[in-house]
Write an enzyme that holds these catalytic residues in place. Sequence first.
Site, short mmCIF file in Angstrom:
data_model
loop_
_atom_site.label_atom_id
_atom_site.label_comp_id
_atom_site.label_asym_id
_atom_site.label_seq_id
_atom_site.Cartn_x
_atom_site.Cartn_y
_atom_site.Cartn_z
N TYR A 1 42.67 45.75 28.96
CA TYR A 1 42.20 44.50 28.79
C TYR A 1 41.89 43.78 30.46
O TYR A 1 41.06 43.17 30.62
CB TYR A 1 43.47 43.28 28.12
CG TYR A 1 42.94 42.00 28.28
CD1 TYR A 1 41.97 41.27 27.84
CD2 TYR A 1 43.79 41.29 29.29
CE1 TYR A 1 41.67 40.07 28.08
CE2 TYR A 1 43.64 39.80 29.45
CZ TYR A 1 42.66 39.00 28.98
OH TYR A 1 42.19 38.06 29.04
N SER B 1 40.94 36.19 34.30
CA SER B 1 42.31 35.94 34.17
C SER B 1 43.13 36.41 35.45
O SER B 1 42.63 37.08 36.44
CB SER B 1 42.66 37.23 33.01
OG SER B 1 44.18 37.24 33.35
N LYS C 1 38.41 42.52 32.44
CA LYS C 1 38.19 41.62 32.86
C LYS C 1 37.61 41.62 34.42
O LYS C 1 36.74 41.09 34.95
CB LYS C 1 39.47 40.44 33.04
CG LYS C 1 39.59 40.02 31.88
CD LYS C 1 38.78 38.94 31.24
CE LYS C 1 39.06 38.51 29.93
NZ LYS C 1 37.95 37.75 29.25
#
Length: 336
Positions: free
Chosen positions: A149, A124, A153
Amino acid sequence: MNVLVTGGAGYIGSHSVAELLEAGHDVVVVDNLCNGSEQALRRVEGITGKSVSFEECDIRDRESLGRVFGNHDIDAVIHFAGLKAVGESVNVPLAYYDNNVHGTTVLCEAMAAAGVFKLVFSSSATVYGVEAPVPYQEDMPRGTTLNPYGTSKAMVETILEDLCKADDRWAVSLLRYFNPIGAHPSGLIGEDPQGIPNNLMPFISQVAIGRRDGLSIFGSDYPTEDGTCVRDYLHVVDLAVGHLKALERLSDPGVYTYNLGTGSGVSVLEMVKTFTEVTEVDVPYRFAPPRDGDLPAFWADSSKAQEELGWCAEKGLEEMMRDTWCWQSKNPEGYS
Ligand code: NAD
Ligand code: UDP
């Protein structure tokens, strides 16, 4: 190729499965259906006229995953499976690290045991963190992420880089997505978030279809042209094609990192205005306080993907809006 797609019953995964099948690949999907639908895969079969093998399985379940690799002669893996709700990740960080980080290490172990060393990973733009200047370029360092989150990643990217350093059989593509929206032009598959949507586009389309009263625009005083946040929205079908190209590029060992975005930014107000222009459906909105952790503006420099993969986003904002609305109006309640 025989491609194993984790999370293939989800939003980006299902669109990528469709592109893989259209390109002549065979596909095995592994998904625990925590945020996906088997219905999406049946519809992909309808769109493509080809069949998909589906294994309902959690990627953290070593034994089941081992069985999947044992039952299918897999050449490469595209790894979408994971949790993705930024706000939720702040409240239940362990669930995010367990699913996204531990899930990936279990997957890599199962791949290595089966002699599979080609992996395309869903990363991302959030890994650039708060410090990076725009547009983001792949050679910028990963920065400070603001939630579990994003950190998960960044951690997985580091783990995969270490893996490639340690063992030169691995060929890994890290795809840093910007903001995927839209749906397959057939209107048969699309984004079907469970509960209240976190993301802007499904929220707009659910307001338009009458499932929500109005949109809250988070922040009106950002240092952008109209005061609302700016993001790089790209069509999910373009994103799916990017996976196909990244997979085809994975012949030599090493790590290949690409931004997948359009290269231009659009504000929240412009998104609402364009949606209404294209669909002729009004989207009532009000301004609300800024959302924690939102950056004012970022977009991609996608020239590396263009040069090395021959990929660029081809579909414009109006097409994204049209396809979103086609999916939402044909499926007011999503797949249910
Ligand atoms: P999604 O939730 O629609 O799809 C994820 C799929 O993975 C779901 O079908 C879910 O059931 C499955 N899954 C989750 N945990 C699993 C597990 N442990 N075992 C097996 N299956 C599991 O999400 P999406 O929007 O399609 O995103 C796909 C990937 O792309 C995710 O890794 C996400 O973090 C990443 N990503 C998404 C965006 C975005 O804006 N949608 C942006 C950047 C990165
Ligand atoms: N946004 C908004 N209202 C919503 C959802 C999102 O104003 O109900 C804004 C959000 O603040 C951000 C932009 O829309 O500026 C894109 O948000 P999204 O969650 O879709 O993507 P991300 O923040 O992950 O880039």
